[in-house]
Design a protein around this motif. Structure first.
Motif, mmCIF file in Angstrom:
data_model
loop_
_atom_site.group_PDB
_atom_site.id
_atom_site.type_symbol
_atom_site.label_atom_id
_atom_site.label_comp_id
_atom_site.label_asym_id
_atom_site.label_seq_id
_atom_site.Cartn_x
_atom_site.Cartn_y
_atom_site.Cartn_z
ATOM 1 N N LYS B 168 26.817 -43.062 6.242
ATOM 2 C CA LYS B 168 25.818 -42.547 7.175
ATOM 3 C C LYS B 168 26.235 -41.189 7.730
ATOM 4 N N ARG B 169 27.524 -41.090 8.109
ATOM 5 C CA ARG B 169 28.036 -39.856 8.708
ATOM 6 C C ARG B 169 27.979 -38.696 7.709
ATOM 7 N N TRP B 170 28.408 -38.930 6.471
ATOM 8 C CA TRP B 170 28.391 -37.876 5.460
ATOM 9 C C TRP B 170 26.962 -37.413 5.222
ATOM 10 N N SER B 171 26.087 -38.391 5.071
ATOM 11 C CA SER B 171 24.681 -38.094 4.791
ATOM 12 C C SER B 171 24.066 -37.255 5.911
ATOM 13 N N LYS B 172 24.387 -37.600 7.157
ATOM 14 C CA LYS B 172 23.836 -36.863 8.295
ATOM 15 C C LYS B 172 24.441 -35.473 8.395
ATOM 16 N N TYR B 173 25.766 -35.405 8.272
ATOM 17 C CA TYR B 173 26.426 -34.110 8.476
ATOM 18 C C TYR B 173 26.028 -33.106 7.402
ATOM 19 N N TYR B 174 26.019 -33.542 6.158
ATOM 20 C CA TYR B 174 25.689 -32.608 5.067
ATOM 21 C C TYR B 174 24.193 -32.534 4.815
ATOM 22 N N LYS B 175 23.432 -33.266 5.605
ATOM 23 C CA LYS B 175 21.974 -33.240 5.567
ATOM 24 C C LYS B 175 21.402 -33.584 4.190
ATOM 25 N N TYR B 176 21.976 -34.600 3.564
ATOM 26 C CA TYR B 176 21.414 -35.107 2.323
ATOM 27 C C TYR B 176 20.979 -36.551 2.559
ATOM 28 N N PRO B 177 19.693 -36.774 2.867
ATOM 29 C CA PRO B 177 19.248 -38.136 3.169
ATOM 30 C C PRO B 177 19.500 -39.074 1.987
ATOM 31 N N ASN B 178 19.918 -40.285 2.279
ATOM 32 C CA ASN B 178 20.148 -41.312 1.255
ATOM 33 C C ASN B 178 21.242 -40.972 0.251
ATOM 34 N N CYS B 179 22.097 -40.002 0.585
ATOM 35 C CA CYS B 179 23.161 -39.662 -0.352
ATOM 36 C C CYS B 179 24.512 -39.857 0.326
ATOM 37 N N THR B 180 25.506 -40.199 -0.458
ATOM 38 C CA THR B 180 26.873 -40.288 0.063
ATOM 39 C C THR B 180 27.864 -39.951 -1.032
ATOM 40 N N LEU B 181 29.101 -39.719 -0.626
ATOM 41 C CA LEU B 181 30.158 -39.610 -1.611
ATOM 42 C C LEU B 181 30.632 -41.027 -1.894
ATOM 43 N N ALA B 182 31.071 -41.298 -3.109
ATOM 44 C CA ALA B 182 31.599 -42.631 -3.387
ATOM 45 C C ALA B 182 32.582 -42.594 -4.547
ATOM 46 N N SER B 183 33.491 -41.618 -4.530
ATOM 47 C CA SER B 183 34.504 -41.611 -5.588
ATOM 48 C C SER B 183 35.873 -41.842 -4.969
ATOM 49 N N LEU B 184 36.751 -42.407 -5.766
ATOM 50 C CA LEU B 184 38.097 -42.785 -5.314
ATOM 51 C C LEU B 184 38.793 -41.644 -4.582
ATOM 52 N N HIS B 185 38.767 -40.452 -5.166
ATOM 53 C CA HIS B 185 39.553 -39.363 -4.591
ATOM 54 C C HIS B 185 38.889 -38.674 -3.406
ATOM 55 N N THR B 186 37.618 -38.961 -3.133
ATOM 56 C CA THR B 186 37.003 -38.330 -1.965
ATOM 57 C C THR B 186 36.888 -39.269 -0.773
ATOM 58 N N VAL B 187 36.578 -40.545 -0.977
ATOM 59 C CA VAL B 187 36.288 -41.388 0.186
ATOM 60 C C VAL B 187 37.417 -42.281 0.676
ATOM 61 N N THR B 188 38.464 -42.483 -0.140
ATOM 62 C CA THR B 188 39.495 -43.406 0.343
ATOM 63 C C THR B 188 40.302 -42.798 1.492
ATOM 64 N N ILE B 189 40.004 -41.569 1.823
ATOM 65 C CA ILE B 189 40.609 -40.938 2.992
ATOM 66 C C ILE B 189 39.952 -41.458 4.270
ATOM 67 N N ALA B 190 38.809 -42.147 4.135
ATOM 68 C CA ALA B 190 37.984 -42.509 5.299
ATOM 69 C C ALA B 190 38.725 -43.252 6.420
ATOM 70 N N PRO B 191 39.445 -44.353 6.126
ATOM 71 C CA PRO B 191 40.126 -45.051 7.226
ATOM 72 C C PRO B 191 41.097 -44.133 7.966
ATOM 73 N N PHE B 192 41.855 -43.350 7.198
ATOM 74 C CA PHE B 192 42.783 -42.383 7.792
ATOM 75 C C PHE B 192 42.023 -41.383 8.664
ATOM 76 N N ALA B 193 40.927 -40.869 8.131
ATOM 77 C CA ALA B 193 40.163 -39.838 8.839
ATOM 78 C C ALA B 193 39.629 -40.362 10.169
ATOM 79 N N ILE B 194 39.160 -41.604 10.178
ATOM 80 C CA ILE B 194 38.592 -42.181 11.396
ATOM 81 C C ILE B 194 39.687 -42.346 12.460
#
Lengths: 100, 462
Positions: B168-194
């Motif tokens: 939801k956050r990625w989609s809102k920030y980058y203004k791409y409705p209904n889109c997200t990143l979902a690859s191993l090397h881009t999103v597994t940073i998420a828990p750390f980032a939060i």
């Protein structure tokens, strides 16, 4: 005579998404009777390409700071498949305005 | 067994022949027209071959310099970063990788259609190569193809969880409705980032403002592959020739290394584009199954869609020289970040989105993460260098080892991969239980997490 289109397709590093957009542009506008050439590039290469060649449209799938006077449209509709019609409509309008 | 037959075929024909055939078959299977399927297949072969030609020409220039840097200048950074483009070629050139292309499309589509996840991952089919790198290392060490597949599938499932956290956050920030990143090397940073964002807010860093746009015009040229390549090449050349800087021959080597690195960094994306072109027809065809999806759902898109955003690009560019410096002083590190330095803006997108474009917070979080990344690369390099050798790319001669900062430095990926490399079934079991627990937890608290991230983002100044 077939009308020719020269389109610049942009994404982050000019690799994956831009080449998918380019292929899609060729498919769509060839079916509409155009002869299409699409080139992939990254955002910072735009200025170079625009200086060297004439482009009818820039289709970008990554935020673009400056399109150097070339009409530009977001190609996210083509990437997601949601909003394809809108993209085609807007692009055709631009081509018509420029006599294509 | 079927895998032995495949292995034989693979060894006889090599990737530039085998990969196009697989792409052709998958394309036909997904009802792509034969003409398009043929063109897709051919561009895969041409892209692969093109890569081999360039990388095998570059390696005799760079390898002696890295070797000399280690042997003569006392800089112990023998792990050379060959970049994600080469790594993708390597991944798709492995036998396990090619089979996984088909498995991934099928699995990801089923998981979406059964509503196990609300992300349609085949939208970014290309980035599946990230799993293949780990799978092929497991296969290489254990010689057990099933362990390789199990590792990739578990990584895929964890990736989905992380993607659901930030969708939801990625989609809102980058203004791409209904889109997200979902690859191993881009999103597994998420828990750390939060967690990092929460910590940095305790120091009040969300109140610092920085206008990214003003930096972008001034600093943009540093993030150019061509310019950065030249600087990096010359820099490494000088470090590698410290003992003979008074000779003309040394300066010949240094400048050649500069131009060659610049050339490689500009040419790689072009060849990659040819190779990636072979995935457009398959990606399009696989997207047919999302028609008529209801409720809140997200299409996985390539990380390139967020690359050029001002805060993303600028934070990435600020990190490039600092990370290079960190590489030289970080205890235990042997990785020399090079080609993938320009790719930093791809990886920090979850951090940027969570901090709502706060450059200061993002840069701090990013540098902590990438410092860990350097160490992971150091650890995985000997294995990956072997995988690279297996597919016929002649890199890593002498003391030189190869890696990709972006793909092989992934901390979460390596944690999941470890039990498989060790063939420790108890640890694998614990990992599976941990996954199941995380899945249930996320189902329960996802809405609350999303609400928290939105509120937190809005309280942050840009």
């Amino acid at each position: 005579m077939e009308k020719r289109l020269n389109i610049l397709s942009i994404c982050g590093s000019g690799v994956v998404t831009s080449s998918m957009v380019a292929n899609k542009l060729i498919d769509i506008f060839s079916d509409l009777g155009y002869e299409v050439k699409a080139t992939e590039a990254n955002p910072s290469e735009v200025e170079n390409y625009v200086m060297r060649d004439h482009y009818d449209l820039i289709a970008y799938a990554s935020p673009l700071v400056d399109s150097f006077g070339v009409p530009a449209l977001s190609a996210m509709g083509l990437v997601t498949g949601m909003g394809e019609e809108e993209f085609i409509e807007a692009a055709l309008k631009i081509f018509k305005e420029h006599g294509k | 067994m079927i895998f032995d037959v495949l292995k034989k075929i693979f060894e006889t024909f090599g990737a530039p022949v085998f990969v196009p055939v697989v792409i052709f078959i998958i394309a036909l299977f997904l009802k792509v027209t034969p003409k398009k399927a043929f063109m897709s297949a051919l561009s895969a072969g041409v892209g692969l071959m093109g890569f081999y030609l360039v990388i095998n020409a570059y390696s005799p220039i760079i390898t002696p310099i890295v070797n000399s840097m280690v042997n003569n200048s006392g800089v112990n950074l023998p792990v050379f970063d060959i970049g994600w483009q080469t790594t993708s070629i390597v991944a798709y050139s492995t036998e396990i990788g090619m089979i996984f292309v088909g498995v991934a499309i099928l699995l990801q589509t089923i998981l979406f259609l059964t509503r196990y996840t609300n992300i349609f991952q085949p939208g970014d089919l290309w980035n599946n190569y990230s799993y293949m790198v780990w799978g092929s290392m497991v296969y290489l060490i254990t010689e057990n193809i099933w362990l390789g597949f199990a590792c990739m599938i578990l990584q895929l499932l964890f990736t989905q969880l992380c993607a659901e956290m930030i969708q939801k956050r990625w989609s809102k920030y980058y203004k791409y409705p209904n889109c997200t990143l979902a690859s191993l090397h881009t999103v597994t940073i998420a828990p750390f980032a939060i967690v990092m964002d929460w910590i940095l807010n305790k120091f009040g860093l969300q109140k610092i403002q920085a206008e990214p746009e003003t930096f972008q015009k001034k600093l943009g040229f540093i993030g150019e592959p061509m310019t950065l390549g030249l600087f990096l090449g010359i820099f490494i050349g000088i470090v590698g020739s410290l003992h003979e800087l008074d000779t003309l021959a040394a300066w010949g080597k240094i400048t050649t290394c500069g131009i060659a690195t610049s050339a490689v960094m500009s040419v790689f994306p072009k060849i990659s584009a040819i190779f990636a072109g072979s995935f457009s027809a398959i990606t399009e065809a696989s997207k047919k199954s999302i028609k008529g999806s209801k409720g809140e759902w997200y299409l996985s898109v390539n990380d390139a869609t967020g690359y050029g955003e001002s805060a993303t690009l600028i934070s990435g560019i600020i990190m490039m020289p600092i990370l290079l410096l960190i590489a030289f002083i970080l205890p235990g590190n042997q990785t020399l970040p090079m080609i993938d330095l320009v790719a930093l803006p791809y990886l920090i997108q979850p951090i940027i989105a969570i901090s709502n474009g706060n450059i200061v917070k993002s840069t701090i979080s990013g540098l902590v993460w990438f410092s860990i990344t350097l160490l992971v690369c150091t650890w995985t390099a000997p294995l990956f260098t072997q995988v690279v050798g297996e597919v016929g790319i002649h890199l890593g001669v002498g003391v030189t080892l190869v890696t990709s900062l972006v793909i092989l430095g992934q901390p979460i990926a390596v944690l999941i991969c470890m039990p498989f490399l060790l063939q420790n079934y108890i640890l694998i079991g614990i990992l599976v239980v941990f996954y199941a627990a995380s899945y249930i937890m996320l189902r329960k608290y996802k809405t609350r997490l999303h609400e928290y991230l939105e509120e937190n983002a809005l309280s942050t100044k840009k």
